[in-house]
Motif scaffolding. Structure first.
Motif, PDB file in Angstrom:
ATOM      1  N   GLU A 167       1.314 -15.665   4.557  1.00 35.18           N
ATOM      2  CA  GLU A 167       0.429 -15.017   3.594  1.00 35.18           C
ATOM      3  C   GLU A 167       0.490 -13.499   3.725  1.00 35.18           C
ATOM      4  N   LEU A 168       0.620 -12.990   4.938  1.00 34.00           N
ATOM      5  CA  LEU A 168       0.700 -11.544   5.167  1.00 34.00           C
ATOM      6  C   LEU A 168       1.946 -10.966   4.493  1.00 34.00           C
TER       7      LEU A 168
ATOM      8  N   TRP B 162       3.574 -12.318   2.041  1.00 29.64           N
ATOM      9  CA  TRP B 162       3.401 -12.479   0.594  1.00 29.64           C
ATOM     10  C   TRP B 162       2.510 -11.360   0.036  1.00 29.64           C
ATOM     11  N   ASP B 163       1.430 -11.052   0.728  1.00 31.99           N
ATOM     12  CA  ASP B 163       0.542  -9.967   0.298  1.00 31.99           C
ATOM     13  C   ASP B 163       1.265  -8.628   0.307  1.00 31.99           C
TER      14      ASP B 163
ATOM     15  N   GLN C 159       3.581  -8.519  -2.698  1.00 31.60           N
ATOM     16  CA  GLN C 159       2.848  -8.299  -3.937  1.00 31.60           C
ATOM     17  C   GLN C 159       2.343  -6.861  -4.047  1.00 31.60           C
ATOM     18  N   GLN C 160       1.882  -6.298  -2.952  1.00 25.61           N
ATOM     19  CA  GLN C 160       1.422  -4.905  -2.973  1.00 25.61           C
ATOM     20  C   GLN C 160       2.562  -3.952  -3.331  1.00 25.61           C
TER      21      GLN C 160
END
Length: 126
Positions: free
Chosen positions: A3-4, A6-7, A10-11
């Motif tokens: 998730e990290l 992926w975040d 996306q950022q």
């Protein structure tokens, strides 16, 4: 952990999209400013032409005695030569004398062979 990443991904995409949008906005503003400058120059030229035309008309009227009725009649006659009284003269397409292609009115020359079109008289190139 996934998730990290992926975040972070996306950022980065959001940041790149914002930068792209900011660049596009800057380009659009520059294009707008260029168009406004061109419009101001065209308006200035038009104002000068109106003044010059008015000066020529007053001189002609004073020297020859031609009335505004005569002027309006001539304008209407010239306007109607293209078949429509609409406040402008629409010139028919001109064919190149050398190759027969349609002459580009913007450049007054054939875009295929380069032949210059002299137009029809003093107003042909306008």
């Amino acid at each position: 952990m996934l998730e990290l990443f992926w975040d972070l991904y996306q950022q980065r995409q959001i940041r790149e999209a914002r930068e792209t949008a900011a660049d596009a906005k800057s380009e659009a503003m520059a294009a707008r400013m260029g168009a406004l400058r061109e419009l101001a120059l065209a308006q200035e030229r038009l104002d000068k032409l109106v003044l010059l035309t008015h000066a020529m008309w007053t001189l002609l009227s004073e020297k020859t005695g031609i009335s505004q009725v005569d002027l309006i009649k001539r304008v209407t006659d010239l306007d109607g030569q293209d078949g429509t009284i609409d406040g402008r003269i629409t010139r028919p397409p001109v064919r190149c004398s050398k190759c027969g292609a349609t002459v580009c009115r913007k450049f007054n020359r054939c875009l295929f062979c380069g032949q210059t079109d002299t137009g029809d008289g003093a107003f042909g190139a306008l």
